[in-house]
Structure formats: C-alpha cells, structure tokens
Write a protein that holds these residues in place. Structure first.
Motif, PDB file in Angstrom:
ATOM      1  N   THR A 175       0.873  -0.868   0.052  1.00  0.00           N
ATOM      2  CA  THR A 175      -0.028   0.257   0.020  1.00  0.00           C
ATOM      3  C   THR A 175       1.069   1.294   0.485  1.00  0.00           C
ATOM      4  OG1 THR A 175      -0.295  -0.285   2.474  1.00  0.00           O
ATOM      5  CG2 THR A 175      -1.690  -0.942   1.196  1.00  0.00           C
ATOM      6  N   TRP A 176       1.547   1.355   0.290  1.00  0.00           N
ATOM      7  CA  TRP A 176       2.841   1.936   0.753  1.00  0.00           C
ATOM      8  C   TRP A 176       3.841   2.235  -0.626  1.00  0.00           C
ATOM      9  CZ3 TRP A 176       2.483   6.852   3.071  1.00  0.00           C
ATOM     10  CH2 TRP A 176       1.883   7.068   4.351  1.00  0.00           C
ATOM     11  N   ASN A 177       3.540   1.232  -1.076  1.00  0.00           N
ATOM     12  CA  ASN A 177       4.529   1.074  -2.520  1.00  0.00           C
ATOM     13  C   ASN A 177       3.164   1.943  -3.615  1.00  0.00           C
ATOM     14  OD1 ASN A 177       6.737  -0.059  -1.741  1.00  0.00           O
ATOM     15  ND2 ASN A 177       6.051  -2.208  -2.487  1.00  0.00           N
ATOM     16  N   ARG A 178       2.676   2.119  -3.719  1.00  0.00           N
ATOM     17  CA  ARG A 178       1.875   2.682  -4.375  1.00  0.00           C
ATOM     18  C   ARG A 178       1.492   4.284  -3.883  1.00  0.00           C
ATOM     19  NH1 ARG A 178      -4.509   1.872  -3.798  1.00  0.00           N
ATOM     20  NH2 ARG A 178      -4.621   1.945  -6.126  1.00  0.00           N
ATOM     21  N   ALA A 179       1.326   4.668  -2.905  1.00  0.00           N
ATOM     22  CA  ALA A 179       1.410   6.230  -2.900  1.00  0.00           C
ATOM     23  C   ALA A 179       3.222   6.396  -3.156  1.00  0.00           C
ATOM     24  CB  ALA A 179       2.069   6.219  -1.242  1.00  0.00           C
ATOM     25  N   ALA A 180       3.908   5.810  -3.544  1.00  0.00           N
ATOM     26  CA  ALA A 180       5.172   6.658  -3.604  1.00  0.00           C
ATOM     27  C   ALA A 180       5.436   6.351  -5.592  1.00  0.00           C
ATOM     28  CB  ALA A 180       5.980   5.275  -3.270  1.00  0.00           C
ATOM     29  N   PRO A 196      13.397  -1.861 -11.935  1.00  0.00           N
ATOM     30  CA  PRO A 196      12.688  -3.252 -12.720  1.00  0.00           C
ATOM     31  C   PRO A 196      12.431  -4.188 -12.001  1.00  0.00           C
ATOM     32  CG  PRO A 196      14.900  -3.303 -13.122  1.00  0.00           C
ATOM     33  CD  PRO A 196      14.747  -2.026 -12.231  1.00  0.00           C
ATOM     34  N   ALA A 197      13.301  -4.373 -10.780  1.00  0.00           N
ATOM     35  CA  ALA A 197      12.514  -6.387 -10.041  1.00  0.00           C
ATOM     36  C   ALA A 197      11.855  -5.624  -9.123  1.00  0.00           C
ATOM     37  CB  ALA A 197      13.867  -6.420  -9.358  1.00  0.00           C
ATOM     38  N   PHE A 198      11.616  -4.468  -8.310  1.00  0.00           N
ATOM     39  CA  PHE A 198      10.753  -3.912  -7.511  1.00  0.00           C
ATOM     40  C   PHE A 198       9.992  -3.615  -8.360  1.00  0.00           C
ATOM     41  CE2 PHE A 198       8.238   0.176  -6.512  1.00  0.00           C
ATOM     42  CZ  PHE A 198       8.360  -0.117  -5.467  1.00  0.00           C
ATOM     43  N   TYR A 199       9.644  -2.785  -9.717  1.00  0.00           N
ATOM     44  CA  TYR A 199       8.201  -2.234 -10.365  1.00  0.00           C
ATOM     45  C   TYR A 199       7.890  -4.145 -10.564  1.00  0.00           C
ATOM     46  CZ  TYR A 199       4.897  -0.293 -13.264  1.00  0.00           C
ATOM     47  OH  TYR A 199       4.084  -0.510 -14.085  1.00  0.00           O
ATOM     48  N   ALA A 200       8.482  -4.985 -11.178  1.00  0.00           N
ATOM     49  CA  ALA A 200       7.765  -6.859 -11.407  1.00  0.00           C
ATOM     50  C   ALA A 200       7.528  -6.755  -9.991  1.00  0.00           C
ATOM     51  CB  ALA A 200       8.805  -7.301 -11.870  1.00  0.00           C
ATOM     52  N   HIS A 202       6.441  -5.530  -7.922  1.00  0.00           N
ATOM     53  CA  HIS A 202       4.544  -4.554  -7.155  1.00  0.00           C
ATOM     54  C   HIS A 202       3.926  -4.765  -8.039  1.00  0.00           C
ATOM     55  CE1 HIS A 202       2.083  -1.421  -5.584  1.00  0.00           C
ATOM     56  NE2 HIS A 202       2.382  -1.069  -6.806  1.00  0.00           N
ATOM     57  N   GLU A 203       3.906  -4.584  -9.315  1.00  0.00           N
ATOM     58  CA  GLU A 203       2.843  -5.036 -10.178  1.00  0.00           C
ATOM     59  C   GLU A 203       1.895  -6.766  -9.996  1.00  0.00           C
ATOM     60  OE1 GLU A 203       1.528  -3.047 -13.045  1.00  0.00           O
ATOM     61  OE2 GLU A 203       1.885  -2.164 -11.310  1.00  0.00           O
ATOM     62  N   LYS A 204       2.990  -7.652  -9.416  1.00  0.00           N
ATOM     63  CA  LYS A 204       2.557  -8.959  -9.338  1.00  0.00           C
ATOM     64  C   LYS A 204       1.448  -9.224  -7.856  1.00  0.00           C
ATOM     65  CE  LYS A 204       6.642 -11.087  -9.166  1.00  0.00           C
ATOM     66  NZ  LYS A 204       7.362 -12.364  -8.875  1.00  0.00           N
ATOM     67  N   LEU A 205       2.277  -8.486  -7.181  1.00  0.00           N
ATOM     68  CA  LEU A 205       1.365  -8.186  -5.620  1.00  0.00           C
ATOM     69  C   LEU A 205       0.092  -7.029  -6.393  1.00  0.00           C
ATOM     70  CD1 LEU A 205       4.298  -7.258  -3.377  1.00  0.00           C
ATOM     71  CD2 LEU A 205       3.156  -9.660  -3.392  1.00  0.00           C
ATOM     72  N   ALA A 206      -0.588  -6.700  -6.538  1.00  0.00           N
ATOM     73  CA  ALA A 206      -1.155  -5.713  -7.095  1.00  0.00           C
ATOM     74  C   ALA A 206      -2.124  -6.243  -7.778  1.00  0.00           C
ATOM     75  CB  ALA A 206      -1.114  -3.983  -8.002  1.00  0.00           C
ATOM     76  N   ALA A 207      -1.741  -7.515  -8.787  1.00  0.00           N
ATOM     77  CA  ALA A 207      -2.615  -7.875  -9.907  1.00  0.00           C
ATOM     78  C   ALA A 207      -3.010  -8.902  -8.313  1.00  0.00           C
ATOM     79  CB  ALA A 207      -1.777  -8.175 -10.963  1.00  0.00           C
ATOM     80  N   ARG A 208      -2.339  -9.213  -7.502  1.00  0.00           N
ATOM     81  CA  ARG A 208      -3.862 -10.445  -6.550  1.00  0.00           C
ATOM     82  C   ARG A 208      -5.197  -9.963  -6.602  1.00  0.00           C
ATOM     83  NH1 ARG A 208      -0.678 -14.273  -4.229  1.00  0.00           N
ATOM     84  NH2 ARG A 208      -1.502 -14.594  -2.712  1.00  0.00           N
ATOM     85  N   PRO A 209      -5.916 -10.962  -6.617  1.00  0.00           N
ATOM     86  CA  PRO A 209      -7.671 -10.568  -6.103  1.00  0.00           C
ATOM     87  C   PRO A 209      -7.981  -9.880  -5.254  1.00  0.00           C
ATOM     88  CG  PRO A 209      -7.258 -12.941  -7.170  1.00  0.00           C
ATOM     89  CD  PRO A 209      -5.749 -12.406  -7.030  1.00  0.00           C
ATOM     90  N   SER A 210      -6.447 -10.033  -3.897  1.00  0.00           N
ATOM     91  CA  SER A 210      -7.009  -9.386  -2.783  1.00  0.00           C
ATOM     92  C   SER A 210      -7.019  -7.801  -2.988  1.00  0.00           C
ATOM     93  CB  SER A 210      -6.910  -9.958  -1.869  1.00  0.00           C
ATOM     94  OG  SER A 210      -5.231 -10.052  -1.946  1.00  0.00           O
ATOM     95  N   SER A 211      -5.621  -7.575  -3.911  1.00  0.00           N
ATOM     96  CA  SER A 211      -5.388  -6.380  -3.928  1.00  0.00           C
ATOM     97  C   SER A 211      -6.256  -5.586  -4.705  1.00  0.00           C
ATOM     98  CB  SER A 211      -4.283  -6.608  -4.102  1.00  0.00           C
ATOM     99  OG  SER A 211      -3.209  -7.057  -3.505  1.00  0.00           O
TER     100      SER A 211
END
Length: 223
Positions: A175-180, A196-200, A202-211
């Motif tokens: 959630t704080w990554n989204r703010a950043a 790039p590794a951070f971004y990939a 974050h994108e995987k976590l943000a794509a989870r159904p719960s997120s």
C-alpha cells in the motif's frame, strides 16, 4: 459485536496501513467489518477507538473469536493473523531462519518504508507550507528504500522477499508502494526503468485478487 463477523477493523479510507491489514484478512478468507474513522473529526483519537488503542492511530483489530482480543500496529496485526489463522502457511514460512527474515522485512517496512514515504506524502500533499528541503529529503529516502528493495528482489529467483513465495513480508509493502509510485516519485523517477525488479514485484502483488478488490473499494469510497 452486532455485525456477526469475526473481526472489527478500525481503519481509514485513505490510510495505507489499514488497507494492508484488510488485504491479509482477504487473503486468509477471514470475515471482518471495517469501521472507517474520520480523521478530520479526530475520531481516531477519541472514544471508543482510543479505549481500544491508546496510541490513537489506525489500524486497530478486534478478534471477536478470541475473547475480543485487541491488537494494533499493522505489522503486529499481520504476525498475529498468520500465527493464529494460517496453519497452512499460505502467507508465512516454516523454516526457522526464514521466519526471522520475514520479521526483518516487517521491521524494515515499519521503520524505513512507512515513515519516510509517509513524510514525503505529508510534505507534498498536506503540510500548510511548502518546504522544498523536506520534500527533497524524503523523496531521496524513498529512492533509497526502493533501491534496497530492488537490489534484493533482483537477486531473488522467485521475485519475492523470502521463502520463494508471496508472504506477509511482501504484502506489508504494497500500500505504501502505491503511494510512492502514484505520488511521491511520480515526477522524479521512472520506477519501471530505474527499479525494474521492484516494479515487477509490486505489479504482481497489486494484481492479486485481494489487492484488486480492495483498491477498487477504496477508489469508490474516496469518490
């Protein structure tokens, strides 16, 4: 308790720390009722919330299936949830060394990511005076934290922080990554190219159904 659900989560519509607890509750399939406190009215620092949480901040979780046990501090809540309600270790690990690595990352999130990202957000969005030196300081700290995460994730075969899978160590950051990404670094860094590794990750976590479910809910509540 009148809502009949296992937990009551005292939280805030915009506050990242409450949403990360909700994500873990969703991931574990636990039922909960969110109570969104109005910060403008000071509800977080008034009864009945302050009777539960003397620090007067969110999130606060009440477990009605455990004698109305109250716990606050977001990462303490995450540890409680996986310890008590994740017997299959979907979001945690079995290896003793890995357990401490999970705790290590939760401490880093609470001491490094959250405070610095939060201060950057405050000085950019809410501080009554424009203080460029403060904004610069906290943006630089945000860059530093992203660099730490990117360096570790780039060396991880799984692309996650510990245990070769997503755990609460990863979800604590989302959630704080989204703010950043959306505010703090928006005009000064290209996260996808610089980290790039951070971004990939974050994108995987943000794509989870719960997120996705909760970010959509948050967007609707903030309209």
């Amino acid at each position: 308790m009148s809502h009949g659900k296992q937990f009551t989560l005292y939280t805030h519509v915009g506050g990242p720390n409450g949403w990360k607890v909700a994500i873990v509750l969703e991931e574990l399939g636990l039922t909960y009722e969110s109570v969104y406190l109005d910060f403008a009215k000071g509800e977080q620092k008034a009864a009945p919330h302050v009777d539960l949480n003397p620090n007067g901040r969110i999130p606060t979780l009440v477990d009605h299936h455990n004698g109305d046990f109250v716990i606050w501090e977001s990462n303490a809540i995450l540890l409680y949830l996986v310890d008590k309600y994740d017997p299959e270790k979907k979001l945690t690990v079995a290896d003793d060394k890995d357990k401490f690595t999970v705790i290590q990352w939760l401490f880093f999130q609470a001491s490094g990511q959250g405070p610095y990202f939060g201060q950057a957000f405050w000085f950019m969005k809410y501080h009554p005076e424009n203080v460029p030196s403060a904004i610069e300081r906290y943006q630089k700290e945000t860059l530093r934290v992203l660099g730490v995460l990117d360096g570790v994730l780039a060396k991880s075969p799984s692309g996650y922080l510990v245990g070769g899978k997503p755990t609460i160590a990863d979800l604590a950051f989302i959630t704080w990554n989204r703010a950043a990404i959306n505010v703090v670094m928006k005009d000064i860094a290209d996260d996808q190219k610089q980290f790039p590794a951070f971004y990939a990750w974050h994108e995987k976590l943000a794509a989870r159904p719960s997120s996705k479910k909760l970010f959509e809910l948050q967007a609707n509540l903030m309209k």
